[in-house]
Design an enzyme around this catalytic site. Structure first.
Site, short mmCIF file in Angstrom:
data_model
loop_
_atom_site.label_atom_id
_atom_site.label_comp_id
_atom_site.label_asym_id
_atom_site.label_seq_id
_atom_site.Cartn_x
_atom_site.Cartn_y
_atom_site.Cartn_z
CG ASP A 36 -0.12 -0.04 2.59
OD1 ASP A 36 1.07 -0.34 2.57
OD2 ASP A 36 -0.97 -0.06 3.49
CG ASP A 258 22.46 11.72 -18.38
OD1 ASP A 258 21.72 12.49 -17.93
OD2 ASP A 258 22.10 10.98 -19.52
CG HIS A 353 16.39 14.71 -25.47
ND1 HIS A 353 15.83 15.44 -24.22
CD2 HIS A 353 17.20 14.11 -24.94
CE1 HIS A 353 16.56 15.33 -23.17
NE2 HIS A 353 17.64 14.39 -23.65
CE1 TYR A 387 27.90 6.73 -24.02
CE2 TYR A 387 27.18 7.02 -26.51
CZ TYR A 387 27.17 7.47 -25.17
OH TYR A 387 26.46 8.42 -24.81
NE ARG A 411 24.65 10.60 -22.06
CZ ARG A 411 24.85 9.53 -21.41
NH1 ARG A 411 25.07 8.43 -22.55
NH2 ARG A 411 24.22 9.24 -20.49
CD GLU A 413 22.10 15.13 -21.74
OE1 GLU A 413 22.22 14.58 -20.89
OE2 GLU A 413 20.76 15.15 -22.21
N1 GLY Z 1 19.21 11.58 -18.83
C1 GLY Z 1 18.39 11.06 -20.27
C2 GLY Z 1 18.93 11.52 -21.87
O1 GLY Z 1 20.08 12.28 -21.52
O2 GLY Z 1 18.18 11.73 -22.65
MN MN Z 2 19.36 13.97 -22.59
MN MN Z 3 20.89 13.13 -19.99
#
Ligand code: GLY
Ligand code: MN
Ligand code: MN
Length: 439
Positions: A36, A258, A353, A387, A411, A413
């Protein structure tokens, strides 16, 4: 509540898009974690965008064809002290009108009956099927009943359509207020990445760094992480959605983080940084890092009005592929490698994105054949990577990979705002030069 005018302006824009259609936008429901116990509540972003109301199970009606004072209707959980003592405060119908500017509000139990009344006169119903099973059942029953009544005269909705294209094209273009909130999410996310990197030492566990990062999100006033933070040492960085975060951080390996925060009003940051755990890159790590950074910087420079996300992606891919050829990790001409996708065992995702209330935010990337042109106010991530692991096999004809490269996953970002002129990197305070990654 404060800032209600922001939601009101959005509703006005949404009404204009709806024409004579009714829209039904449900809130998120509480989701069971186990037994629950429930997951922390996360509001549905479409519902939030139009209402700013942060309770589960509610339903918002948008009725542009109704008289003034009946166009924005909220159905909410009723006030009930015996329940609120367990699960917390509810605004109830009084709060929905007086604090959230609903024209009228009802308890959820009245949804079927009131829908029958309110949907009459609409041209069609904008409701996203397949996502809200409980409400969908009610909407379809009400619609069926209205269709039965249609032979007796009166205007009833003749079609069901998705509210998403209209609503999501609004969400894709961020206004000044949203940009300010995205900058706040970026500020907190950057600060937390900086603290996490400075804390990292060989011998620690990935989750100790996750704790440092997420502690900082909370201390800085965020709601928490925007998504499952990825804290991936060594070869774990080659797993794109790694969230186990329970491995030892080893000397001479890299750490990929990330992570981004989500604010109380759900605006998100999404940053990746990769750095040497012991403070010094190996020659191989540095060579790959330089390529990813160059690819990212070129791709960011292509975030210009009139360009599109395909251009951003291809700009990054070109730099990555050329760099990998120089290192002997790919063989052939860049154009033919790109055309045939022969780099995808080393770079297997897109370069970014949309970012907003959802981390992978709504909004089309293409309209049929045509990529959507970038416009000032759009925000996207730019996140190329390389990678190197044994997880994907090397395509025939491409060089096999020497052991010294294996386990490197990098990566980088950032979150980037399209402006009228040059791109604005919202996450510039998370450092990323080679010099800054070392100590
Ligand atoms: N953390 C998800 C992305 O970088 O798209
Ligand atoms: Mn992202
Ligand atoms: Mn990300």
């Amino acid at each position: 509540m404060k800032n209600q005018h922001i939601y009101k302006e959005r509703r006005e824009r949404f009404f204009a898009e709806l024409g004579d259609s009714a829209a039904i936008i449900p809130a998120a429901v509480s989701v069971t974690h186990h037994a629950d116990c429930e997951y922390p509540f996360r509001q549905n972003s479409d519902f939030w965008y139009l209402t700013g109301f942060d309770e589960p199970d509610a339903v918002a009606l948008f009725l542009p064809y109704r008289p003034k004072g009946e166009r924005y209707v909220l159905f909410v959980l009723p006030k009930e002290s015996a329940v609120e003592v367990w699960t917390g405060f509810r605004w109830g119908t009084y709060g929905a009108v007086n604090h959230f500017d609903a024209d009228v509000a009802y308890s959820l139990g009245e949804l079927s009956e009131k829908l029958l009344e309110y949907l009459e006169g609409s041209e069609s119903i904008a409701f996203r099927i397949g996502k809200h099973p409980k409400i969908e059942h009610i909407v379809l029953n009400v619609w069926s009943e209205l269709l039965d009544r249609s032979s007796r005269g009166g205007k009833v909705p003749i079609g069901l359509k998705s509210p998403c294209p209209a609503l999501h094209q609004l969400r894709l273009r961020k206004d000044a207020w949203e940009i300010q909130r995205m900058k706040e999410a970026a500020r907190i996310s950057c600060k937390s990445h900086e603290i996490a990197r400075r804390t990292t030492r060989p011998g620690m566990n990935e989750r100790e760094i996750q704790a440092v990062l997420e502690k900082s999100f909370l201390e800085e006033g965020a709601r928490g992480p925007a998504y499952g933070s990825i804290v991936a040492g060594g070869h774990n960085a080659c797993i794109l959605h790694y969230t186990a975060n329970n491995d030892l951080l080893k000397d001479q390996e890299l750490l990929l983080i990330d992570a981004g925060c989500s604010l109380d009003d759900y605006y998100n940051g999404d940053i990746t940084r990769t750095f040497p755990i012991n403070g010094k890159f190996t020659a191989e790590q540095k060579a790959i890092y330089e390529i990813v950074l160059a690819a990212q910087e070129s791709a960011i420079n292509s975030v210009l009005p009139g360009q599109n996300t395909e251009v951003v992606h291809l700009t990054a891919v070109k730099v990555l592929v050329e760099g990998l050829i120089d290192l002997g990790l790919l063989k052939g001409s860049p154009d033919s490698l790109i055309e045939q996708g022969l780099y995808r065992h080393l770079y297997m995702h897109r370069t970014g994105h949309w970012l907003g209330l959802d981390v992978h935010d709504v909004g089309a990337y293409r309209l049929g054949e045509y990529p959507i042109p970038l416009e000032p106010g759009m925000i996207l991530t730019v996140e190329p990577g390389i990678y190197i692991s044994d997880l994907l096999s090397v395509p025939e004809g491409q060089p096999s990979i020497e052991e010294r490269w294996k386990g490197i996953g990098i990566r980088i970002e950032d979150d980037v705002l399209v402006t009228k002129t040059v791109p604005e990197v919202l996450t510039v305070d998370a450092l990323k030069s080679i010099k800054d990654m070392e100590r």
